[in-house]
Design a protein around this motif. Structure first.
Motif, PDB file in Angstrom:
ATOM      1  N   PHE A  67     125.877  56.839  87.988  1.00  0.00           N
ATOM      2  CA  PHE A  67     126.959  57.189  87.075  1.00  0.00           C
ATOM      3  C   PHE A  67     128.275  56.898  87.788  1.00  0.00           C
ATOM      4  O   PHE A  67     128.559  57.457  88.843  1.00  0.00           O
ATOM      5  N   VAL A  68     129.083  55.992  87.220  1.00  0.00           N
ATOM      6  CA  VAL A  68     130.356  55.585  87.813  1.00  0.00           C
ATOM      7  C   VAL A  68     131.485  56.156  86.956  1.00  0.00           C
ATOM      8  O   VAL A  68     131.504  55.954  85.739  1.00  0.00           O
ATOM      9  N   TYR A  69     132.436  56.840  87.577  1.00  0.00           N
ATOM     10  CA  TYR A  69     133.440  57.563  86.791  1.00  0.00           C
ATOM     11  C   TYR A  69     134.749  57.710  87.556  1.00  0.00           C
ATOM     12  O   TYR A  69     134.782  57.718  88.782  1.00  0.00           O
ATOM     13  N   GLU A  70     135.824  57.810  86.804  1.00  0.00           N
ATOM     14  CA  GLU A  70     137.120  58.202  87.345  1.00  0.00           C
ATOM     15  C   GLU A  70     137.238  59.719  87.183  1.00  0.00           C
ATOM     16  O   GLU A  70     137.236  60.213  86.057  1.00  0.00           O
ATOM     17  N   PRO A  71     137.341  60.470  88.250  1.00  0.00           N
ATOM     18  CA  PRO A  71     137.380  61.924  88.107  1.00  0.00           C
ATOM     19  C   PRO A  71     138.712  62.450  87.571  1.00  0.00           C
ATOM     20  O   PRO A  71     139.765  62.195  88.144  1.00  0.00           O
ATOM     21  N   LEU A  72     138.648  63.092  86.430  1.00  0.00           N
ATOM     22  CA  LEU A  72     139.741  63.834  85.785  1.00  0.00           C
ATOM     23  C   LEU A  72     140.829  62.988  85.144  1.00  0.00           C
ATOM     24  O   LEU A  72     141.411  63.399  84.126  1.00  0.00           O
ATOM     25  N   VAL A  73     141.149  61.823  85.679  1.00  0.00           N
ATOM     26  CA  VAL A  73     142.204  60.985  85.098  1.00  0.00           C
ATOM     27  C   VAL A  73     141.714  59.536  85.024  1.00  0.00           C
ATOM     28  O   VAL A  73     141.326  58.960  86.037  1.00  0.00           O
ATOM     29  N   GLN A  74     141.767  58.958  83.811  1.00  0.00           N
ATOM     30  CA  GLN A  74     141.442  57.542  83.630  1.00  0.00           C
ATOM     31  C   GLN A  74     142.749  56.765  83.607  1.00  0.00           C
ATOM     32  O   GLN A  74     143.475  56.771  82.623  1.00  0.00           O
ATOM     33  N   GLY A  75     143.045  56.095  84.717  1.00  0.00           N
ATOM     34  CA  GLY A  75     144.352  55.474  84.898  1.00  0.00           C
ATOM     35  C   GLY A  75     144.693  54.416  83.880  1.00  0.00           C
ATOM     36  O   GLY A  75     145.677  54.536  83.139  1.00  0.00           O
TER      37      GLY A  75
ATOM     38  N   ASN B 143     120.352  66.433  89.310  1.00  0.00           N
ATOM     39  CA  ASN B 143     118.992  66.876  89.007  1.00  0.00           C
ATOM     40  C   ASN B 143     118.072  65.727  88.627  1.00  0.00           C
ATOM     41  O   ASN B 143     116.850  65.840  88.741  1.00  0.00           O
ATOM     42  N   GLN B 144     118.661  64.614  88.172  1.00  0.00           N
ATOM     43  CA  GLN B 144     117.883  63.439  87.775  1.00  0.00           C
ATOM     44  C   GLN B 144     117.843  62.374  88.870  1.00  0.00           C
ATOM     45  O   GLN B 144     117.336  61.281  88.643  1.00  0.00           O
ATOM     46  N   ASN B 145     118.367  62.701  90.044  1.00  0.00           N
ATOM     47  CA  ASN B 145     118.479  61.742  91.152  1.00  0.00           C
ATOM     48  C   ASN B 145     119.238  60.487  90.719  1.00  0.00           C
ATOM     49  O   ASN B 145     118.906  59.368  91.121  1.00  0.00           O
ATOM     50  N   ILE B 146     120.255  60.667  89.896  1.00  0.00           N
ATOM     51  CA  ILE B 146     121.172  59.598  89.511  1.00  0.00           C
ATOM     52  C   ILE B 146     122.350  59.634  90.482  1.00  0.00           C
ATOM     53  O   ILE B 146     123.001  60.665  90.637  1.00  0.00           O
ATOM     54  N   ILE B 147     122.609  58.527  91.150  1.00  0.00           N
ATOM     55  CA  ILE B 147     123.659  58.490  92.163  1.00  0.00           C
ATOM     56  C   ILE B 147     125.033  58.516  91.486  1.00  0.00           C
ATOM     57  O   ILE B 147     125.317  57.703  90.612  1.00  0.00           O
ATOM     58  N   THR B 148     125.869  59.442  91.902  1.00  0.00           N
ATOM     59  CA  THR B 148     127.199  59.589  91.304  1.00  0.00           C
ATOM     60  C   THR B 148     128.238  58.871  92.170  1.00  0.00           C
ATOM     61  O   THR B 148     128.311  59.081  93.379  1.00  0.00           O
ATOM     62  N   VAL B 149     129.031  58.018  91.510  1.00  0.00           N
ATOM     63  CA  VAL B 149     130.009  57.168  92.196  1.00  0.00           C
ATOM     64  C   VAL B 149     131.405  57.502  91.648  1.00  0.00           C
ATOM     65  O   VAL B 149     131.738  57.150  90.512  1.00  0.00           O
ATOM     66  N   ALA B 150     132.202  58.200  92.437  1.00  0.00           N
ATOM     67  CA  ALA B 150     133.548  58.607  92.014  1.00  0.00           C
ATOM     68  C   ALA B 150     134.556  57.526  92.390  1.00  0.00           C
ATOM     69  O   ALA B 150     134.757  57.238  93.570  1.00  0.00           O
TER      70      ALA B 150
END
Length: 421
Positions: free
Chosen positions: A199-207, A228-235
């Motif tokens: 899961f790739v995401y911009e935390p709190l603010v989408q520039g 919990n799903q062993n999905i790697i989180t990419v901030a």
């Protein structure tokens, strides 16, 4: 010929349709918050030159350190070699990064930092004997211009010609405080029907989505689900990192921390290009093997350039200084006061603010790169303020060293612009 005319002969600028926008502004000097052009006009840099020069242009603390370093070691390949600036920077960063981050991988720009994060997430599962081929990302996100980064970005204005070549990505809306249950249901459906790697995401603010902000509690629920799903989180903290949200990193607002973080922009205070992809020890160990092919085969000529590392280390020191922390708090308070007085203006649709980031949406429909946006940009520049509207959104992300007088001028020019349109 002046610089503007000479520019036209050979240069191709980013995010520019040159037939529609043939003119450029030639900047000859920058100091603190002020840009000066070749005609002597001065502009307050109210977006820190794309969120990079957060400690001001030509900051003497940074430039003096880099000047000294370039007399001793300018560049050396980082494969098989190491050097003190990279080591000292890693030690300083680990102290301020979320507590689960333990390894640092160098590159040279934000898009590439994300690209590496995506490769880490995909190869993590591959190295463990499980092929997962799907990523999750937010709607309207923006993560850069390389192919992996474009794949997880949702702004089609940048991506149109390339979409047939993208990675497999499923998109979810950002959490707004009311849609958390619906998002979690979507996630369960996605996981049931796809082999999700990350899961790739911009935390709190989408520039690039015009400083669109979302709910920390809802994001934490998404991160917990992924964990919990062993999905790697990419901030992707290329924009939000290094104090802009009020904390050193936006990820510190959530209890559940990312597995991987992507950093650039303010990392070196705008002085030199550099990026980092950091990760947990668990991610690193999936690549640590007697099998050479399980290594992360990604590298750049200028990875961990000693001069860029030195600039970044100086910036980390500045970020933690009392002066800069007080400035961040002061800008935050000023933004809040400005928001209170501007949000009821009849031409303002909505406002939002977090740390040194402030944004307002005009109560006017307009194209992202349309004529009215161009008219606003010209008005700001004619009045000595560099602001770059994103469609109908006007935003501020000024250097931490901006003075109260300079910031008040930025506010006043925005208010004057509302009367002009």
């Amino acid at each position: 010929m002046n610089l503007k005319e000479r520019d036209k002969k050979h240069l191709w600028h980013p995010l520019t349709q040159h037939k529609l926008h043939p003119e450029t502004i030639a900047i000859t000097k920058a100091k603190g918050c002020i840009l000066t052009d070749e005609d002597g006009n001065a502009y307050i840099d109210a977006i820190a030159s794309w969120y990079t020069c957060m400690y001001g242009h030509c900051n003497a603390y940074i430039t003096s350190r880099v000047s000294a370093q370039m007399q001793q070691l300018d560049q050396v390949v980082f494969s098989g070699f190491t050097h003190e600036p990279a080591i000292k920077l890693s030690e300083a960063l680990i102290k301020i990064l979320p507590e689960n981050q333990n390894k640092i991988f160098f590159s040279d720009n934000g898009s590439t930092a994300v690209e590496i994060g995506i490769k880490m997430a995909l190869q993590y599962h591959f190295n463990k004997g499980e092929k997962r081929n799907t990523l999750i990302a937010f709607e309207d996100g923006f993560h850069g211009d390389t192919f992996g980064a474009m794949s997880v970005s949702g702004l089609s204005i940048y991506n149109g010609p390339f979409e047939d070549f993208f990675l497999n990505v499923k998109r979810i809306p950002v959490p707004n405080g009311k849609n958390h249950d619906a998002i979690l249901k979507m996630l369960r459906d996605i996981v049931s029907n796809n082999k999700v790697a990350g899961f790739v995401y911009e935390p709190l603010v989408q520039g690039a989505a015009a400083m669109k902000m979302h709910n920390a509690e809802g994001l934490n629920e998404i991160l917990e689900f992924c964990k919990n799903q062993n999905i790697i989180t990419v901030a992707d903290e290329v924009m939000t990192g290094f104090g802009k949200t009020g904390k050193h990193f936006a990820s510190l607002y959530m209890e559940t921390k990312p597995d991987i973080m992507c950093l650039s922009k303010a990392l070196t205070g705008g002085l030199l290009p550099m990026a980092l992809t950091t990760c947990t020890q668990n991610i690193y160990e999936a690549f640590y093997s007697d099998d050479m092919s399980k290594g992360l085969f990604h590298g750049h000529t200028y990875s961990a350039n000693p001069l860029a590392c030195t600039a970044a280390l100086a910036c980390v020191e500045l970020l933690q200084s009392d002066d800069i922390q007080k400035q961040i708090q002061a800008i935050n308070a000023s933004h809040q006061a400005f928001e209170s007085r501007i949000k009821t203006h009849p031409k303002v649709k909505s406002t939002r603010q977090l740390g040194v980031i402030f944004a307002l949406d005009l109560n006017i429909e307009m194209e992202r790169y349309g004529n009215l946006r161009d008219k606003l940009f010209k008005f700001f520049m004619d009045n000595g303020v560099f602001l770059r509207p994103l469609g109908s959104t006007i935003y501020i992300q000024a250097p931490y060293v901006i003075t109260k007088k300079q910031l008040e001028k930025v506010y006043q020019v925005i208010e004057d612009a509302l009367e002009m349109i």
